[in-house]
Design a protein around this motif. Sequence first.
Motif, short mmCIF file in Angstrom:
data_model
loop_
_atom_site.label_atom_id
_atom_site.label_comp_id
_atom_site.label_asym_id
_atom_site.label_seq_id
_atom_site.Cartn_x
_atom_site.Cartn_y
_atom_site.Cartn_z
N LEU A 153 0.81 -1.21 0.00
CA LEU A 153 0.00 0.00 0.00
C LEU A 153 0.85 1.26 0.00
N HIS A 154 1.99 1.22 0.64
CA HIS A 154 2.82 2.42 0.76
C HIS A 154 3.91 2.51 -0.29
N SER A 155 3.92 1.57 -1.23
CA SER A 155 4.94 1.62 -2.29
C SER A 155 4.29 1.61 -3.67
N GLN A 156 3.00 1.90 -3.71
CA GLN A 156 2.27 1.87 -4.98
C GLN A 156 2.36 0.49 -5.63
N GLY A 157 2.37 -0.54 -4.78
CA GLY A 157 2.39 -1.91 -5.26
C GLY A 157 3.74 -2.40 -5.73
N LYS A 158 4.80 -1.67 -5.40
CA LYS A 158 6.12 -1.98 -5.93
C LYS A 158 6.94 -2.90 -5.03
N PHE A 159 6.74 -2.82 -3.71
CA PHE A 159 7.55 -3.57 -2.76
C PHE A 159 6.67 -4.53 -1.94
N GLY A 160 7.30 -5.59 -1.43
CA GLY A 160 6.59 -6.55 -0.59
C GLY A 160 6.99 -7.97 -0.93
N PHE A 161 6.70 -8.89 -0.01
CA PHE A 161 7.07 -10.29 -0.22
C PHE A 161 6.29 -10.90 -1.39
N SER A 162 5.03 -10.53 -1.55
CA SER A 162 4.24 -11.10 -2.64
C SER A 162 4.77 -10.64 -4.00
N VAL A 163 5.30 -9.41 -4.06
CA VAL A 163 5.91 -8.92 -5.30
C VAL A 163 7.19 -9.71 -5.58
N GLN A 164 7.99 -9.93 -4.56
CA GLN A 164 9.21 -10.73 -4.72
C GLN A 164 8.87 -12.15 -5.18
N ARG A 165 7.83 -12.72 -4.60
CA ARG A 165 7.43 -14.07 -5.00
C ARG A 165 7.03 -14.10 -6.48
N GLU A 166 6.27 -13.11 -6.91
CA GLU A 166 5.85 -13.05 -8.31
C GLU A 166 7.06 -12.99 -9.24
N ILE A 167 8.04 -12.17 -8.88
CA ILE A 167 9.25 -12.05 -9.70
C ILE A 167 10.04 -13.35 -9.69
N TRP A 168 10.17 -13.95 -8.52
CA TRP A 168 10.89 -15.22 -8.37
C TRP A 168 10.26 -16.30 -9.23
N LEU A 169 8.93 -16.40 -9.19
CA LEU A 169 8.24 -17.40 -10.01
C LEU A 169 8.44 -17.11 -11.50
N SER A 170 8.49 -15.83 -11.85
CA SER A 170 8.65 -15.46 -13.27
C SER A 170 10.02 -15.86 -13.81
N THR A 171 11.00 -16.03 -12.91
CA THR A 171 12.34 -16.47 -13.32
C THR A 171 12.46 -17.99 -13.31
N GLY A 172 11.35 -18.68 -13.02
CA GLY A 172 11.43 -20.13 -12.89
C GLY A 172 12.12 -20.55 -11.61
N LYS A 173 12.02 -19.72 -10.59
CA LYS A 173 12.65 -19.95 -9.27
C LYS A 173 14.17 -20.01 -9.38
N ASN A 174 14.69 -19.25 -10.34
CA ASN A 174 16.14 -19.18 -10.52
C ASN A 174 16.68 -18.03 -9.67
N TRP A 175 17.42 -18.38 -8.64
CA TRP A 175 17.88 -17.36 -7.68
C TRP A 175 18.81 -16.34 -8.34
N ASP A 176 19.70 -16.77 -9.19
CA ASP A 176 20.64 -15.83 -9.82
C ASP A 176 19.89 -14.78 -10.65
N LYS A 177 18.91 -15.22 -11.42
CA LYS A 177 18.11 -14.28 -12.20
C LYS A 177 17.28 -13.38 -11.28
N PHE A 178 16.79 -13.95 -10.19
CA PHE A 178 15.99 -13.20 -9.23
C PHE A 178 16.78 -12.07 -8.60
N TRP A 179 18.01 -12.37 -8.13
CA TRP A 179 18.84 -11.32 -7.50
C TRP A 179 19.06 -10.15 -8.46
N LEU A 180 19.31 -10.47 -9.73
CA LEU A 180 19.55 -9.41 -10.71
C LEU A 180 18.30 -8.57 -10.95
N LYS A 181 17.15 -9.22 -11.04
CA LYS A 181 15.90 -8.51 -11.33
C LYS A 181 15.53 -7.54 -10.21
N ILE A 182 15.76 -7.92 -8.96
CA ILE A 182 15.35 -7.06 -7.85
C ILE A 182 16.48 -6.15 -7.36
#
Length: 234
Positions: free
Chosen positions: A151-180
Motif C-alpha cells: 500500500l505504501h509503495s504503490q504496489g512496488k515492494f513486498g514479499f508477494s511482489v518478490q514471489r511473483e518475480i521469483w516465479l517469473s524467473t522459474g525460481k532461478n535465484w541468480d536471475k531473481f537477484w539481478l531482477k530485484i
Amino acid sequence: MSRGDREQRRIYIQIPLEPTCPPALAPGPPTLKICHENAGGCNGSKAWWYNNFSPTAYNTLFNPSSSQAREFIPNQLPTRSVPLLSDRHIDYTPLEQLLAQQDFQAADRITLQKMCELAGPDAVQRKWLYFTEVENFPIADLQTINTLWLLHSQGKFGFSVQREIWLSTGKNWDKFWLKIGWKTGNTWTRYPNEFTWDLSAPRGHIPLSNQLRGVRVIAALLNHPAWSSTPSGG
C-alpha cells in the motif's frame, strides 16, 4: 433525509484518482469516494478495503495535501480501514508509520524486528531468523506486513511482489537477484549504501532478506502459504 439514506450515509473525500468503490457506490466524476466505515462502508466490510483499496489512494490518505483533508481524515478514518491483524499480538503500527513516511530503510529494519518478534524471544535476541521459524509464521501476520509494504509503495515492494518475480524467473535465484537489484553481475549489492531506499528502486527491491546463511529463509518466505490464502478481516 429518509431512514434508508441515513443508514447508507457516506462521507466523500474527493481525490483525483480512479474510483476504488464498486461502481454502484461511486457514481459521477473519476474521484476517490471514501465511504464512512461506521455507516456500512463499501459492501459494509473492512475486508473489501483490505482487498481492493488502491496503493496510491491509501498513500494519499496517509499524506493528504490540503489542510482540510489533514484535519478531516485522522478524525473520520483513524485506522484508514486496513486492519493490522496479528495472531501473536504483534503491534504493526510502527511499521505502518514508517512506511507512511516513505522511510523505507527504517521500515526494512523494523520489518525484520517484527518478524523476529513473531519467531520468539530467541530470534529477538539473535536478530535473525531460522527458516524453520519463518515456516511457522501465522498467515495473518505475513499478510499484514506485506499489505503495508504494498500500500505504501504503490504496489512496488513486498514479499508477494518478490514471489511473483521469483516465479517469473522459474525460481532461478541468480536471475531473481539481478531482477530485484540485489546483485549486479557477480557482485552483491552492499548494505546499506548501495541499496535504493525510495520508489526509484527496482520492483521487489525491498524488504531485504539476509543471504549470509543461504537462501533457505527467503525461500521459506516466498513459499509460505500466506500468498495462496485470502486476507482475512472484515
